[in-house]
Design an enzyme around this catalytic site. Structure first.
Site, PDB file in Angstrom:
ATOM      1  N   LYS A   1       0.835  -1.209   0.000  1.00  0.00           N
ATOM      2  CA  LYS A   1       0.000   0.000   0.000  1.00  0.00           C
ATOM      3  C   LYS A   1       0.869   1.259   0.000  1.00  0.00           C
ATOM      4  O   LYS A   1       0.577   2.229  -0.712  1.00  0.00           O
ATOM      5  CB  LYS A   1      -0.919  -0.007   1.224  1.00  0.00           C
ATOM      6  CG  LYS A   1      -1.716   1.300   1.429  1.00  0.00           C
ATOM      7  CD  LYS A   1      -2.665   1.596   0.287  1.00  0.00           C
ATOM      8  CE  LYS A   1      -3.361   2.950   0.452  1.00  0.00           C
ATOM      9  NZ  LYS A   1      -4.294   2.996   1.575  1.00  0.00           N
ATOM     10  N   LEU A   2       1.923   1.267   0.792  1.00  0.00           N
ATOM     11  CA  LEU A   2       2.795   2.442   0.835  1.00  0.00           C
ATOM     12  C   LEU A   2       3.513   2.624  -0.500  1.00  0.00           C
ATOM     13  O   LEU A   2       3.672   3.766  -0.976  1.00  0.00           O
ATOM     14  CB  LEU A   2       3.794   2.320   1.974  1.00  0.00           C
ATOM     15  CG  LEU A   2       3.188   2.302   3.380  1.00  0.00           C
ATOM     16  CD1 LEU A   2       4.286   2.175   4.431  1.00  0.00           C
ATOM     17  CD2 LEU A   2       2.343   3.546   3.641  1.00  0.00           C
TER      18      LEU A   2
END
Length: 293
Positions: free
Chosen positions: A172-173
């Protein structure tokens, strides 16, 4: 039907909650002043409680959709938190965006109490959340992933198994860094285009037909053309937070982050300049107004 407890009914969490109710799951919502209005959820049969321990005692699955790692840790590990009421076998699903090293610590704490944990952060926007069409990036062992997939399908269209616990938050990052980095680059170019007397419609058209086209441009194009922020209702402060988390992860893994640090700096200045609650497409205006160094 699964008995689900949920903490974090914000712009994204409300869409998740409404789809859980729509699919017949029994939902309990943790009361919090930051929640979106929940009258529709209550009308659909949802109930509420005032602390995490009670939420856990009522639930077979706990879903977290809060701001970030400090909030995840507070809801789970704090006084009266979820862990105090967690029953053996309960599954904790963290849909928040979090620092992976914190995720591993939280997962260990959940497992020490007899619970099971997976991280399942989301991509897309509140519009897709309301439609039940989120993308989920899941970190879990393969068996738990398969067990939880039917429940996740109630609010997600694309569900990717990224790897073991923590891999969902790592991915996600990476995703948000690329997405927000592209938006920052396009926004800075759009600000320059305005000062260079290039019509915004021409700017958008040329990028769309060339190497600048893609999802990032489509997210901010309505703002470029008519100052419409509805296609990306994502607060500048959340973008700054996600980029800070990305830079933390990069530093912890020893990765190069020269561009990442610059993108973070852009959003830090935007929050300082315009406040935390401006939407990300407004970065174009903030950069236009900001004097050059």
């Amino acid at each position: 039907m699964t008995t689900v407890g949920m903490a974090g009914i914000g712009l994204m969490g409300h869409g998740i909650a409404s789809n859980l109710v729509k699919h017949g799951h029994k939902l309990t919502v943790l009361e919090h002043p930051g929640n979106q209005p929940i009258a529709d959820l209550l009308a659909g049969g949802a109930t509420t409680c005032t602390d995490g321990a009670t939420l856990a005692a009522r639930s077979d699955v706990i879903i977290l959709c809060v701001t970030g790692s400090p909030q995840v840790e507070a809801v789970l590990l704090g006084p009266g938190g979820v862990l105090e009421g967690l029953r053996p076998g309960t599954v904790v699903i963290d849909c928040s965006t979090a620092i992976p090293s914190s995720t591993l610590k939280v997962a260990d704490a959940v497992q020490a109490r007899g619970g099971r944990f997976l991280d399942a952060p989301m991509t897309r926007t509140p519009k897709e959340a309301a439609e039940g069409r989120l993308n989920l990036l899941v970190g879990a062992d393969a068996a738990l992933f398969e067990e939880c997939k039917p429940l996740l399908s109630a609010f997600a269209e694309n569900i990717t198994h990224a790897g073991p616990v923590g891999a969902g938050h790592r991915m996600k990052l990476l995703h948000n860094y690329v997405s927000l980095g592209l938006i920052a680059l396009i926004s800075e170019a759009a600000a320059c285009a305005g000062r260079a007397d290039i019509d915004p419609a021409v700017f958008a058209e040329v990028l769309t037909k060339g190497g600048g086209g893609g999802v990032a441009l489509e997210r901010i194009k309505p703002y470029l053309l008519s100052q419409d922020t509805s296609s990306l209702r994502f607060f500048m402060s959340n973008a700054r937070k996600d980029l800070d988390y990305y830079n933390t992860m990069a530093a912890e893994t020893g990765a190069v982050r020269d561009i990442g640090a610059a993108v973070l700096g852009t959003f830090e200045q935007a929050v300082e300049q315009g406040g935390p609650d401006r939407y990300v497409p407004e970065l174009v205006s903030l950069l236009t107004e900001r004097p050059a160094h």
